[in-house]
Enzyme design. Structure first.
Site, PDB file in Angstrom:
ATOM      1  N   ARG A   1       0.868  -1.175   0.000  1.00  0.00           N
ATOM      2  CA  ARG A   1       0.000   0.000   0.000  1.00  0.00           C
ATOM      3  C   ARG A   1       0.906   1.226   0.000  1.00  0.00           C
ATOM      4  O   ARG A   1       2.036   1.176   0.490  1.00  0.00           O
ATOM      5  CB  ARG A   1      -0.893   0.004   1.240  1.00  0.00           C
ATOM      6  CG  ARG A   1      -1.813  -1.207   1.344  1.00  0.00           C
ATOM      7  CD  ARG A   1      -2.604  -1.181   2.654  1.00  0.00           C
ATOM      8  NE  ARG A   1      -3.521  -2.320   2.734  1.00  0.00           N
ATOM      9  CZ  ARG A   1      -3.223  -3.484   3.309  1.00  0.00           C
ATOM     10  NH1 ARG A   1      -2.026  -3.664   3.848  1.00  0.00           N
ATOM     11  NH2 ARG A   1      -4.107  -4.468   3.340  1.00  0.00           N
TER      12      ARG A   1
ATOM     13  N   LYS B   1      -2.257  -3.121   7.819  1.00  0.00           N
ATOM     14  CA  LYS B   1      -3.540  -2.807   8.460  1.00  0.00           C
ATOM     15  C   LYS B   1      -3.765  -3.702   9.677  1.00  0.00           C
ATOM     16  O   LYS B   1      -3.446  -4.883   9.655  1.00  0.00           O
ATOM     17  CB  LYS B   1      -4.692  -3.012   7.466  1.00  0.00           C
ATOM     18  CG  LYS B   1      -4.868  -1.864   6.485  1.00  0.00           C
ATOM     19  CD  LYS B   1      -6.142  -2.061   5.687  1.00  0.00           C
ATOM     20  CE  LYS B   1      -6.404  -0.878   4.769  1.00  0.00           C
ATOM     21  NZ  LYS B   1      -7.650  -1.049   3.994  1.00  0.00           N
TER      22      LYS B   1
ATOM     23  N   HIS C   1      -2.151   3.278  -5.798  1.00  0.00           N
ATOM     24  CA  HIS C   1      -2.781   2.035  -5.344  1.00  0.00           C
ATOM     25  C   HIS C   1      -3.054   1.074  -6.497  1.00  0.00           C
ATOM     26  O   HIS C   1      -3.092  -0.148  -6.295  1.00  0.00           O
ATOM     27  CB  HIS C   1      -4.084   2.349  -4.606  1.00  0.00           C
ATOM     28  CG  HIS C   1      -4.509   1.263  -3.669  1.00  0.00           C
ATOM     29  ND1 HIS C   1      -3.760   0.900  -2.557  1.00  0.00           N
ATOM     30  CD2 HIS C   1      -5.592   0.440  -3.661  1.00  0.00           C
ATOM     31  CE1 HIS C   1      -4.372  -0.085  -1.918  1.00  0.00           C
ATOM     32  NE2 HIS C   1      -5.482  -0.388  -2.567  1.00  0.00           N
TER      33      HIS C   1
ATOM     34  N   ARG D   1      -0.458  -1.574  -6.797  1.00  0.00           N
ATOM     35  CA  ARG D   1      -0.637  -2.712  -5.874  1.00  0.00           C
ATOM     36  C   ARG D   1      -1.621  -3.710  -6.481  1.00  0.00           C
ATOM     37  O   ARG D   1      -1.380  -4.925  -6.463  1.00  0.00           O
ATOM     38  CB  ARG D   1      -1.136  -2.205  -4.523  1.00  0.00           C
ATOM     39  CG  ARG D   1      -1.583  -3.292  -3.544  1.00  0.00           C
ATOM     40  CD  ARG D   1      -1.955  -2.647  -2.209  1.00  0.00           C
ATOM     41  NE  ARG D   1      -2.847  -3.465  -1.405  1.00  0.00           N
ATOM     42  CZ  ARG D   1      -2.462  -4.427  -0.571  1.00  0.00           C
ATOM     43  NH1 ARG D   1      -1.171  -4.726  -0.464  1.00  0.00           N
ATOM     44  NH2 ARG D   1      -3.344  -5.095   0.152  1.00  0.00           N
TER      45      ARG D   1
ATOM     46  N   HIS E   1      -3.866  -9.517   3.279  1.00  0.00           N
ATOM     47  CA  HIS E   1      -5.321  -9.565   3.447  1.00  0.00           C
ATOM     48  C   HIS E   1      -5.679 -10.467   4.625  1.00  0.00           C
ATOM     49  O   HIS E   1      -5.164 -11.573   4.748  1.00  0.00           O
ATOM     50  CB  HIS E   1      -5.997 -10.116   2.189  1.00  0.00           C
ATOM     51  CG  HIS E   1      -6.017  -9.145   1.053  1.00  0.00           C
ATOM     52  ND1 HIS E   1      -6.182  -9.531  -0.262  1.00  0.00           N
ATOM     53  CD2 HIS E   1      -5.900  -7.785   1.028  1.00  0.00           C
ATOM     54  CE1 HIS E   1      -6.164  -8.464  -1.045  1.00  0.00           C
ATOM     55  NE2 HIS E   1      -5.995  -7.403  -0.286  1.00  0.00           N
TER      56      HIS E   1
ATOM     57  N   TYR F   1      -9.437 -10.633  -6.939  1.00  0.00           N
ATOM     58  CA  TYR F   1      -8.488 -10.552  -8.053  1.00  0.00           C
ATOM     59  C   TYR F   1      -8.725 -11.656  -9.076  1.00  0.00           C
ATOM     60  O   TYR F   1      -8.390 -11.498 -10.247  1.00  0.00           O
ATOM     61  CB  TYR F   1      -7.046 -10.582  -7.524  1.00  0.00           C
ATOM     62  CG  TYR F   1      -6.683  -9.319  -6.810  1.00  0.00           C
ATOM     63  CD1 TYR F   1      -6.319  -8.176  -7.517  1.00  0.00           C
ATOM     64  CD2 TYR F   1      -6.744  -9.237  -5.422  1.00  0.00           C
ATOM     65  CE1 TYR F   1      -6.017  -7.000  -6.864  1.00  0.00           C
ATOM     66  CE2 TYR F   1      -6.439  -8.065  -4.760  1.00  0.00           C
ATOM     67  CZ  TYR F   1      -6.077  -6.951  -5.486  1.00  0.00           C
ATOM     68  OH  TYR F   1      -5.785  -5.775  -4.830  1.00  0.00           O
TER      69      TYR F   1
END
Length: 305
Positions: A159, A182, A250, A253, A276, A285
């Site tokens: 990110r 995150k 972004h 990514r 994730h 994806y």
């Protein structure tokens, strides 16, 4: 304008988010902006300066009116949902630190988000971007910074906030980068030589001295580089070379993920690389890759009937 006692509470809440909940600075700033928007609306709604009693006694009609105003102001469902989460978070903090009992706000559900598939760039567009990003910057170290940062994001799937947090300490390991993403989740990303070499070249001509723990990507005045500044460089690149409208930091990514998938990477490995929490997020994806294959089939397959 806020009452000083409320501002003091907000300051304590922000410290709590950083020190006890390990929220990123970006999240704290976003939450603070959302809460202030809510309190400003409360000022308007009550036609007087908000007090702690106003906050404690806010009813469901006020809260729904605020959410409706955000919707009328064209906030996205994600932004409205985040705003409600921020205000709920503040109320939870008040429960812990004041005499506030369970509040009606916790019964309000967030609006359903529209699931948008991530938009990747074609491999050709990525190559064009990497070849020409150095043309924007005016001075050599800024030009090299732009290329090093863009290559790092595409080569590692970081990110933009994660890439901008890279310090000299990250460079000491020759094989991998240890990233805190995150939710304070740690992941290991392999170093690609091209990314590390470009960063090393950039640091050799960077005109500012940095400590080992300071982020290496700097703005022209020597302060930490902001995502918005880098994205402005990408806007220039996009317009000059006629690249897709969805090109942002972004999107590289997303391109990292989609291109790996198209070249045979498995979903579990991709989930680890992207950081994730849920495999279902990574599975988005596969949908974009299928759409890509359908487009190729439609335009290039010799038997279409």
């Amino acid at each position: 304008m806020l009452d000083t006692s409320i501002q003091a509470l907000i300051n304590k809440w922000q410290k709590y988010l950083v020190l006890q909940r390990n929220y990123s600075n970006h999240t704290v700033i976003s939450y603070n902006n959302d809460l202030k928007h809510f309190l400003e609306f409360m000022n308007y709604y009550n036609s007087e300066l908000v007090t702690i009693n106003h906050i404690k006694t806010a009813d469901i009609r006020l809260i729904r009116s605020w959410l409706a105003k955000r919707n009328c102001d064209n906030f996205t469902a994600s932004s409205i949902s985040r705003g409600l989460s921020a205000v709920k978070n503040f109320y939870r903090f008040l429960e812990k630190t004041t005499q506030l009992n369970s509040h009606i706000i916790f019964s309000i559900k967030s609006p359903k988000k529209t699931k948008l598939l991530p938009k990747a760039l074609s491999e050709d567009d990525v190559v064009i971007s990497l070849e020409h990003i150095e043309e924007y910057g005016n001075v050599k170290w800024v030009e090299l910074r732009n290329k090093a940062l863009l290559v790092l994001i595409y080569a590692s799937g970081l990110r933009i906030s994660e890439a901008l947090s890279i310090t000299k300490l990250h460079l000491q390991n020759l094989e991998f980068i240890r990233i805190i993403g995150k939710g304070s989740k740690e992941r290991i990303i392999p170093w690609l030589p091209i990314a590390k070499n470009l960063i090393t070249q950039y640091l050799e001509i960077l005109p500012y001295k940095l400590g080992d723990n300071e982020p290496i990507f700097r703005g022209k005045q020597g302060k930490e580089l902001q995502p918005s500044v880098f994205n402005r460089e990408l806007i220039k690149l996009k317009h000059f070379y006629g690249l897709p409208q969805h090109l942002t930091a972004h999107s590289f990514r997303h391109s990292f993920a989609s291109h790996l998938l198209e070249h045979g990477a498995d979903l579990r490995s991709l989930q680890e690389l992207l950081g994730h929490k849920s495999l279902s997020t990574t599975q988005n994806y596969t949908k974009t890759s299928i759409k890509h294959l359908e487009a190729v089939y439609t335009t290039a397959y010799p038997i279409k009937k």
